[in-house]
Write a protein that holds these residues in place. Structure first.
Motif, PDB file in Angstrom:
ATOM      1  N   LEU A 125      54.327  20.256  51.584  1.00 35.28           N
ATOM      2  CA  LEU A 125      54.330  19.919  50.163  1.00 35.28           C
ATOM      3  C   LEU A 125      55.762  19.840  49.639  1.00 35.28           C
ATOM      4  CD1 LEU A 125      51.391  22.277  49.183  1.00 35.28           C
ATOM      5  CD2 LEU A 125      51.313  19.785  49.294  1.00 35.28           C
ATOM      6  N   HIS A 126      56.392  18.703  49.903  1.00 34.27           N
ATOM      7  CA  HIS A 126      57.766  18.451  49.473  1.00 34.27           C
ATOM      8  C   HIS A 126      57.888  17.008  49.046  1.00 34.27           C
ATOM      9  CE1 HIS A 126      59.985  22.077  50.376  1.00 34.27           C
ATOM     10  NE2 HIS A 126      59.406  22.153  51.550  1.00 34.27           N
ATOM     11  N   GLY A 127      58.897  16.731  48.239  1.00 36.70           N
ATOM     12  CA  GLY A 127      59.270  15.354  47.945  1.00 36.70           C
ATOM     13  C   GLY A 127      58.390  14.645  46.938  1.00 36.70           C
ATOM     14  N   LYS A 128      58.583  13.342  46.878  1.00 42.50           N
ATOM     15  CA  LYS A 128      57.952  12.550  45.827  1.00 42.50           C
ATOM     16  C   LYS A 128      56.448  12.381  45.998  1.00 42.50           C
ATOM     17  CE  LYS A 128      59.576   8.343  48.084  1.00 42.50           C
ATOM     18  NZ  LYS A 128      60.473   7.203  47.969  1.00 42.50           N
ATOM     19  N   TYR A 143      45.707  21.905  57.005  1.00 39.02           N
ATOM     20  CA  TYR A 143      46.527  22.964  56.411  1.00 39.02           C
ATOM     21  C   TYR A 143      47.593  22.335  55.527  1.00 39.02           C
ATOM     22  CZ  TYR A 143      44.498  25.770  60.142  1.00 39.02           C
ATOM     23  OH  TYR A 143      43.622  26.390  60.982  1.00 39.02           O
ATOM     24  N   SER A 144      47.982  23.062  54.489  1.00 38.93           N
ATOM     25  CA  SER A 144      49.123  22.674  53.649  1.00 38.93           C
ATOM     26  C   SER A 144      50.093  23.843  53.608  1.00 38.93           C
ATOM     27  CB  SER A 144      48.675  22.352  52.220  1.00 38.93           C
ATOM     28  OG  SER A 144      47.908  21.179  52.193  1.00 38.93           O
ATOM     29  N   ILE A 145      51.388  23.523  53.705  1.00 38.70           N
ATOM     30  CA  ILE A 145      52.417  24.549  53.651  1.00 38.70           C
ATOM     31  C   ILE A 145      53.520  24.092  52.694  1.00 38.70           C
ATOM     32  CG2 ILE A 145      51.943  25.418  55.979  1.00 38.70           C
ATOM     33  CD1 ILE A 145      54.408  23.878  56.963  1.00 38.70           C
ATOM     34  N   SER A 146      54.251  25.058  52.163  1.00 36.31           N
ATOM     35  CA  SER A 146      55.339  24.702  51.249  1.00 36.31           C
ATOM     36  C   SER A 146      56.707  25.028  51.839  1.00 36.31           C
ATOM     37  CB  SER A 146      55.161  25.422  49.910  1.00 36.31           C
ATOM     38  OG  SER A 146      55.094  26.817  50.119  1.00 36.31           O
ATOM     39  N   SER A 149      58.928  27.607  57.514  1.00 40.99           N
ATOM     40  CA  SER A 149      58.642  28.827  58.281  1.00 40.99           C
ATOM     41  C   SER A 149      57.141  29.097  58.409  1.00 40.99           C
ATOM     42  CB  SER A 149      59.345  30.034  57.649  1.00 40.99           C
ATOM     43  OG  SER A 149      58.885  30.213  56.316  1.00 40.99           O
ATOM     44  N   GLN A 150      56.342  28.532  57.520  1.00 40.70           N
ATOM     45  CA  GLN A 150      54.894  28.738  57.583  1.00 40.70           C
ATOM     46  C   GLN A 150      54.247  28.025  58.777  1.00 40.70           C
ATOM     47  OE1 GLN A 150      54.559  27.393  53.414  1.00 40.70           O
ATOM     48  NE2 GLN A 150      53.312  29.220  53.088  1.00 40.70           N
ATOM     49  N   LEU A 151      54.970  27.104  59.387  1.00 44.97           N
ATOM     50  CA  LEU A 151      54.432  26.393  60.552  1.00 44.97           C
ATOM     51  C   LEU A 151      54.087  27.346  61.688  1.00 44.97           C
ATOM     52  CD1 LEU A 151      56.427  23.077  61.147  1.00 44.97           C
ATOM     53  CD2 LEU A 151      53.994  23.347  60.751  1.00 44.97           C
TER      54      LEU A 151
END
Length: 157
Positions: A125-128, A143-146, A149-151
């Motif tokens: 969840l980054h960017g435009k 999965y969604s991560i922000s 490191s959550q990978l």
């Protein structure tokens, strides 16, 4: 395990570090997301980079500026997002689909194509495109991560 990464707004903050009018100069100064290079270096898995090239040579400049080229067993650059699906199909034929993860920021591109092909997907969840909402079941990531490191946690499930 094979991880297919997108480049822009997945491995570095494209939206925040590059402007359209100065992209060639900006590309030489980009830095990866915190933890991205460390993950690529330390996480034991095969890695492929799959990215869309808008300007000839621009993605190569970015890859070298980020210092990440050697982490990938293959780098695929395509001219249109639709080509990403064709390349993912090729990757799926070469590797066991159960072991393939697709990591990207766009639900209407890499996430959708990965899901349509039965691969596991992780949205960063980054960017435009981070506020885009899924328009169909294929745009819903597993999965969604922000943070990068959550990978580690997701991929060790």
């Amino acid at each position: 395990l094979l991880i297919v990464f997108d480049l822009d707004d997945t491995l570095y903050d494209c939206s925040g570090q590059m402007k359209e009018s100065t992209k060639l100069e900006d590309a030489r100064r980009i830095v990866p997301f915190p933890g991205a290079r460390e993950f690529l270096n330390s996480f034991v898995a095969k890695k492929i980079l799959l990215s869309r090239e808008t300007d000839a040579g621009l993605q190569d400049i970015k890859i070298d500026a980020l210092g990440i080229r050697d982490y990938f067993i293959k780098i695929y650059l395509c001219q249109e997002n639709k080509e990403k699906k064709i390349l993912l199909e090729k990757i799926k034929r070469e590797y066991s689909p159960e072991e393939i993860w697709v990591v990207g920021d766009r639900i209407d591109s890499e996430i959708q194509y990965g899901n349509e092909l039965g691969l596991k997907t992780i949205r960063i969840l980054h960017g435009k495109y981070k506020d885009l909402l899924p328009q169909n079941k294929y745009q819903q990531p597993h999965y969604s991560i922000s943070q990068f490191s959550q990978l580690y946690g997701v991929l060790r499930l």
